[in-house]
Design an enzyme around this catalytic site. Structure first.
Site, short mmCIF file in Angstrom:
data_model
loop_
_atom_site.label_atom_id
_atom_site.label_comp_id
_atom_site.label_asym_id
_atom_site.label_seq_id
_atom_site.Cartn_x
_atom_site.Cartn_y
_atom_site.Cartn_z
N GLU A 1 17.57 27.19 -31.99
CA GLU A 1 16.43 26.56 -31.80
C GLU A 1 15.81 25.83 -33.27
O GLU A 1 15.03 25.16 -32.98
CB GLU A 1 15.24 27.65 -30.99
N GLY B 1 18.05 29.00 -24.66
CA GLY B 1 17.67 29.55 -23.37
C GLY B 1 18.90 30.15 -22.59
O GLY B 1 18.72 31.17 -21.75
N ALA C 1 17.83 25.29 -22.78
CA ALA C 1 16.64 24.57 -22.13
C ALA C 1 17.32 23.15 -22.20
O ALA C 1 18.00 22.98 -23.13
CB ALA C 1 15.34 24.80 -22.93
N GLU D 1 19.19 33.60 -23.96
CA GLU D 1 17.99 34.50 -23.55
C GLU D 1 18.10 34.81 -22.10
O GLU D 1 17.62 35.87 -21.48
CB GLU D 1 16.71 33.48 -23.82
N1 T1G Z 1 19.84 19.72 -23.17
C1 T1G Z 1 20.00 18.64 -22.68
N2 T1G Z 1 21.09 17.96 -22.97
C2 T1G Z 1 22.11 18.59 -23.45
C3 T1G Z 1 21.69 19.95 -24.10
C4 T1G Z 1 20.48 20.50 -23.93
N3 T1G Z 1 20.39 21.73 -24.35
N4 T1G Z 1 22.96 20.19 -24.87
C5 T1G Z 1 23.96 19.48 -24.76
N5 T1G Z 1 23.21 18.28 -24.00
C6 T1G Z 1 23.99 16.86 -23.67
C7 T1G Z 1 24.30 16.21 -24.92
O1 T1G Z 1 22.98 15.14 -25.16
C8 T1G Z 1 25.49 15.44 -24.34
O2 T1G Z 1 24.93 14.30 -23.64
C9 T1G Z 1 26.14 16.21 -23.51
O3 T1G Z 1 25.26 17.19 -23.09
C10 T1G Z 1 27.28 16.88 -24.10
O4 T1G Z 1 26.88 17.48 -25.26
C11 T1G Z 1 13.65 28.08 -24.41
C12 T1G Z 1 13.55 25.99 -26.29
C13 T1G Z 1 26.55 23.10 -25.70
C14 T1G Z 1 27.74 23.27 -28.10
O5 T1G Z 1 20.27 23.60 -29.18
O6 T1G Z 1 25.03 22.50 -29.25
O7 T1G Z 1 16.93 26.73 -25.34
O8 T1G Z 1 25.53 12.60 -24.94
O9 T1G Z 1 28.31 16.07 -26.86
O10 T1G Z 1 30.45 18.98 -28.15
O11 T1G Z 1 14.33 29.09 -26.47
O12 T1G Z 1 25.90 20.43 -26.73
O13 T1G Z 1 27.14 13.27 -23.00
O14 T1G Z 1 24.88 12.15 -22.54
O15 T1G Z 1 27.17 18.10 -27.64
O16 T1G Z 1 31.11 19.81 -25.94
C15 T1G Z 1 18.84 25.13 -27.57
C16 T1G Z 1 22.62 22.11 -27.80
C17 T1G Z 1 17.94 24.33 -26.65
C18 T1G Z 1 22.29 23.59 -27.67
C19 T1G Z 1 28.25 21.35 -26.30
N6 T1G Z 1 20.16 24.76 -27.33
N7 T1G Z 1 23.77 21.88 -27.34
O17 T1G Z 1 29.00 20.59 -27.25
O18 T1G Z 1 29.32 18.46 -26.16
S1 T1G Z 1 16.27 24.78 -26.83
C20 T1G Z 1 20.95 23.92 -28.23
C21 T1G Z 1 24.87 22.00 -28.09
C22 T1G Z 1 16.04 26.11 -25.98
C23 T1G Z 1 14.69 28.08 -25.36
C24 T1G Z 1 14.94 26.94 -25.98
C25 T1G Z 1 26.10 21.25 -27.73
C26 T1G Z 1 27.24 22.28 -26.86
P1 T1G Z 1 25.63 12.74 -23.41
P2 T1G Z 1 27.82 17.39 -26.73
P3 T1G Z 1 29.83 19.29 -27.01
#
Ligand code: T1G
Length: 694
Positions: free
Chosen positions: A127, A104, A65, A107
Site C-alpha cells: 500500500e 487486501g 483492493a 488482509e
Molecule cells: N486493482 C485493479 N487492477 C489491478 C490490480 C488491483 N489491485 N492489480 C493489478 N491490476 C490490473 C493491472 O492494471 C493490469 O491491467 C492487470 O491487472 C495485470 O496487472 C484495503 C487499499 C498482482 C503482482 O498494489 O502488484 O489492497 O493493464 O500487468 O505483472 O489495504 O498487478 O491488463 O488492464 O501488473 O502479472 C494493493 C497491485 C491494492 C497490487 C500481477 N495491491 N498489483 O503482476 O500483471 S490497495 C497492489 C500488482 C489495497 C487494502 C488496500 C501486480 C501483480 P491491464 P499486471 P503482473
C-alpha cells in the site's frame, strides 16, 4: 451468456471450498466482496460444512483492493466487514494462497485461522507504494501474528516476501505445491480439534523496544513519507490499544491518505505504467519473436551495462568490440560492477559467476551471427551506425531484431541503411543501463509490428519499464530534458545561481538538480558535443569547462567538491563567473523567486510534452509520465509531468508560458497547440488519455 460468478462455493467431504475467479488478478471488487460475504454466510449456516478453504483461480491469489474503485462511492460490503465475517466464523477457515497475496489479499488471508502457500507465492502489503497504508486490518493483524517490528518492515518497504520467508516468520503455516489439497487437509484437522486463534486474537507483538528501534530506523530511511509514518503509528497502536481501537487508528490514517492528492498521483503512476505496455495500432494477435540469444555491439559503459541486463535476465549475450584491448576493458568494467554488488551483499558470488558466464566477449561484428536480437551501442555518430547496420544486414540471421541504442539520432535514417528496415528499431537504455528502469522503444516508419512487440516483451524480461516512442530528436525523454536544460542556463544569466536552480527541483522532489547532475556526469561531455556542433546554447557550462572545471572528477564544476569529492558547496568563483557573463551580455540580474524558477524549468517541459503528444511521438500523456518517472527521477507522488500539469491547471500553464515567451522572445515557449486546445476546452491530459482508452 451469463457472466461467470466471481465467487463460487462447493461443498465436498464436509469442506466448503470458496473460490474467487476475477481475472486478471482477483482484485477485491464489490462483486467479489459481495460473493465472499454470501459464501461465508452460506457455509456458516450449512450443517454439512465442517471447515472452509478460501482459494483462488489463476496465477494470483488476490492482488488486493480493486484500485480502480478508489475515489468512487463505496459499495457495501466493505472489505473490513467482509474479513470480519470470515474471522468470526466458528468453523475453521484456511487460506490456500496459490500466488501473490497482496494488500487486501493478504488482509483477507489474515482474517483466516490458518494459511497455506505455494512455494512461488508472494505475500506483501504494498500500500505505501500507492501512498496509503493497509486499510483492512493489516496494520493490526500482521503485527499480532508475526511481531510488530517485522510487520512494520513489510508494510514500510512495500516489497512482498517469499512463501519460504513467510513460513519462517509465522505468516503461513505450511508451504505446499498443491495448496488446495494441503489447505483441505489442514482444515479437516483443525475441524477435529480446538479452533486456533485468528491473528487478531494473538499476542505475538514482540518487545516494544525492538519495535521502536525498528520504527526509528525505518522513519529515518523514509523521511517525509506520510504513508510510512502512518504505518508506524498504526502498528504502535497494537501495543497501546485494544484491537478495535487500533482498527480505528488505521481507518483514520487510511481515509486521510486515500483522499490526499499524492495517493491519486501514485494510482495514476500504477495504471500509466501498465497502460504503457499496450501498443496502440498493433494488429490483433501480433506475437513476439523468440529471443534466445542477444548480441551487444560496443563494450563501452553503455554496451557493458546493456549486456549485464541480458545476463541478469538469464539470456546469453555476446559483447562485441573492434579490438581485443577494448573488449578486455569492457569485460573488466562489467566484472567490476558485479564485484561491487557482491561486496555490497546484493549479489551472491556464484550468481556473479553465472552471470559472467552468460556474457561472451568477441572481436568482430561476425559474432552477431547467431543472435536473435542485436543492440548497437557505439558512439553517437550517424556514419558509424549506418556502416554497422549495413554490415548487419548480411551478418545477422533472418528475422533477428536490429536495435540501436541511440539517444538522439534518426532511427529511420539508420533503418534505411539496411535492406531489412522492418527489423530495425531503437532500444534506448538509460545510464547506468543495468540500474535505470526506463527503456524507450523507438518505433521507426518501417518497424514490423512483431519486432516492436518483441522489443517490448524483452524490455519487460530485462525488468525494465518499456515505453514506445516515435522518431524525433531526443525521443520523449531527452527532447523534453533539452527544454529544461536551456531554461536552467537562462536562469543563471538572469539572476539565479546553480544552488537556487537545483534547490527548486530538489524541494519539488527530484533527488538532484540539473547542475549537480552535470557535475556528476561531467560538464565536458556535453561541452564537447556543443563544440562539435558549434552550439552556443550553454555559455556558463562552456566557460566552466574551458576553465577545466569538469565537475566532480576535477573536484570543481558548478560546485566546489574540495571537501570530500562528493558534496558540492556553492562556489563564489562560479557566482563571479556567472555575473561576468550576465554583464557581458548586458543582462541586468534580478532575484528570481523559487516558484518562478520551478515554473520556468517545468512548464516548458510540459509544453514540449504536449507537442510530443500532439505529434503522436507518444501515444498517451501517461507514457510521457512513465518516461520521466522511470528515467529521470521525477517524483512519483506528483504523478509525472503531464499529470502534474493537470493538477496545476492547464490555463495557468498556458498563461505563464505566454509570459515567458513574451519576456524572452523565445518562440519555443509559446504554448503548444494541444495544450491550448485542452486548456480552452477545460479538459486535461488525463481526460484525453481516458478518451483514447475508451
Ligand atoms: N486493482 C485493479 N487492477 C489491478 C490490480 C488491483 N489491485 N492489480 C493489478 N491490476 C490490473 C493491472 O492494471 C493490469 O491491467 C492487470 O491487472 C495485470 O496487472 C484495503 C487499499 C498482482 C503482482 O498494489 O502488484 O489492497 O493493464 O500487468 O505483472 O489495504 O498487478 O491488463 O488492464 O501488473 O502479472 C494493493 C497491485 C491494492 C497490487 C500481477 N495491491 N498489483 O503482476 O500483471 S490497495 C497492489 C500488482 C489495497 C487494502 C488496500 C501486480 C501483480 P491491464 P499486471 P503482473
Amino acid at each position: 451468456m451469463t457472466q461467470q460468478e466471481p465467487v463460487t462455493s462447493r461443498v465436498e467431504d464436509g469442506i466448503a471450498v470458496i473460490r474467487i475467479a476475477n481475472p486478471p488478478v482477483n482484485a477485491l471488487s464489490a462483486a467479489v466482496r459481495g460473493g465472499l460475504k454470501r459464501a461465508a454466510e452460506a457455509a456458516a449456516a450449512d450443517p454439512a460444512v465442517r471447515a472452509i478453504v478460501l482459494a483462488a483461480e489463476g496465477k494470483t491469489f488476490i492482488a488486493g483492493a480493486d484500485i480502480s474503485e478508489f475515489g468512487k462511492p463505496p459499495v457495501p460490503p466493505s472489505l473490513p466487514e467482509t474479513i470480519a465475517i470470515f474471522e468470526s466464523l466458528s468453523k475453521p477457515v484456511v487460506a490456500a494462497i496459490n500466488g501473490a497475496a497482496l494488500g487486501g489479499g493478504l488482509e483477507v488471508a489474515l482474517g483466516c485461522h490458518a494459511r497455506v502457500a505455494a512455494p512461488s507465492a508472494k505475500l506483501g502489503l504494498p500500500e505505501v507504494t500507492l501512498g496509503i497504508l493497509p486499510g483492512a486490518g493489516g496494520t493490526q493483524r500482521l503485527p499480532r501474528l508475526i511481531g510488530a517490528a517485522p510487520a512494520l518492515k513489510i508494510m514500510a518497504e512495500g516489497k512482498p516476501i517469499s512463501a519460504k520467508e513467510a513460513q519462517a516468520n509465522g505468516l503461513v503455516d505450511e508451504v505446499a505445491e498443491d495448496v488446495v489439497a494441503a489447505a483441505r487437509a489442514l482444515a479437516l484437522k483443525l475441524a477435529g480439534g480446538t479452533l486456533p486463534a485468528v491473528p487478531k486474537d494473538r499476542t505475538n507483538l514482540g518487545a516494544r523496544e525492538a519495535f521502536e528501534e525498528a520504527a526509528a530506523a525505518i522513519l529515518k530511511r523514509n523521511p517525509n513519507n506520510p504513508s510510512v509514518e502512518a504505518c508506524a503509528d498504526a502498528v504502535r497502536a497494537c501495543f497501546d490499544k485494544p484491537f478495535e481501537e487500533g482498527l480505528a487508528v488505521e481507518r483514520a490514517h487510511f481515509t486521510r491518505l486515500r483522499d490526499d492528492p499524492r495517493s491519486a498521483a501514485l494510482r495514476h503512476v500504477f495504471f500509466a505504467e501498465r497502460a504503457a505496455a499496450r501498443i496502440p495500432g498493433l494488429p490483433k494477435g501480433t506475437g513476439a519473436r523468440p529471443v534466445a540469444k542477444a548480441a551487444v555491439i560496443g563494450a563501452g559503459t553503455m554496451g557493458g551495462g546493456i549486456a549485464m541486463c541480458f545476463a541478469n535476465a538469464g539470456i546469453p549475450v555476446t559483447l562485441i568490440e573492434t579490438t581485443e584491448e577494448n573488449l578486455q576493458r569492457g569485460l573488466e568494467r562489467v566484472e567490476g560492477n558485479y564485484a561491487t554488488s557482491v561486496k555490497r551483499g546484493s549479489l551472491a558470488e556464484d550468481a556473479k559467476a553465472k552471470r559472467m558466464g552468460l556474457i561472451e566477449g568477441k572481436v568482430g561484428l561476425e559474432a552477431a551471427a547467431d543472435a536473435d536480437l542485436v543492440v548497437e551501442a557505439v558512439f553517437e555518430e550517424m556514419g558509424l551506425k549506418k556502416e554497422i547496420f549495413g554490415k548487419l544486414q548480411e551478418i545477422a540471421k533472418p528475422g533477428a531484431i536490429l536495435a540501436t541504442n541511440t539517444s538522439y539520432l534518426d532511427v529511420d535514417e539508420i533503418a534505411a541503411s539496411t535492406s531489412r528496415p522492418a527489423d530495425v528499431l531503437g532500444m534506448h537504455f538509460f545510464s547506468p543501463a543495468n540500474v535505470m528502469k526506463l527503456l524507450e522503444v523507438v518505433r521507426a516508419k518501417e518497424t514490423a509490428p512483431d519486432a516492436l512487440a518483441t522489443a517490448m516483451e524483452i524490455g519487460r524480461k530485462l525488468a525494465k519499464v518499456p515505453v514506445v516512442s516515435g522518431v524525433c530528436y531526443g525521443f520523449i525523454g531527452n527532447r523534453m530534458l533539452a527544454r529544461r536544460t536551456a531554461q536552467a542556463e537562462r536562469l543563471l544569466l538572469e539572476g539565479a545561481l546553480p544552488q537556487d536552480v537545483d534547490k527548486a527541483l530538489t524541494d519539488f522532489g527530484f533527488r538532484m538538480g540539473p547542475f549537480a547532475m552535470s557535475d556528476l556526469a561531467g560538464i565536458d561531455v556535453s561541452w564537447r558535443i556543443r563544440k562539435a556542433m558549434n552550439l552556443k546554447t550553454a555559455p556558463v557550462a562552456d566557460a566552466l569547462a574551458e576553465a577545466g572545471r569538469f565537475g566532480q572528477k576535477t573536484k570543481r564544476g558548478f560546485y566546489d567538491y574540495s571537501a570530500d569529492g562528493r558534496t558540492g558547496a556553492p562556489d563564489p568563483e562560479v557566482a563571479a563567473l556567472i555575473e561576468r557573463i550576465s554583464a557581458e551580455r548586458g543582462i541586468t540580474r534580478r532575484p528570481i523567486p523559487q516558484e518562478e524558477i520551478l515554473q520556468r524549468l517545468l512548464f516548458p517541459m510540459i509544453n514540449e510534452g504536449a507537442r510530443i503528444l500532439g505529434e503522436g511521438i507518444a501515444a498517451r500523456a501517461g507514457d510521457i509520465d512513465t518516461v520521466w518517472l522511470n528515467g529521470y527521477g521525477w517524483p512519483s507522488w506528483t504523478g509525472g509531468p503531464m499529470f502534474y500539469a493537470d493538477s496545476v491547471g492547464l490555463p495557468k500553464i498556458v498563461a505563464r508560458l505566454r509570459e515567458f515567451a513574451a519576456a524572452s522572445g523565445d518562440t519555443n515557449l509559446e504554448p503548444a497547440a494541444l495544450l491550448l486546445r485542452l486548456a480552452h476546452e477545460g479538459s486535461s491530459f488525463t481526460a484525453l488519455d481516458e478518451k483514447a482508452a475508451a
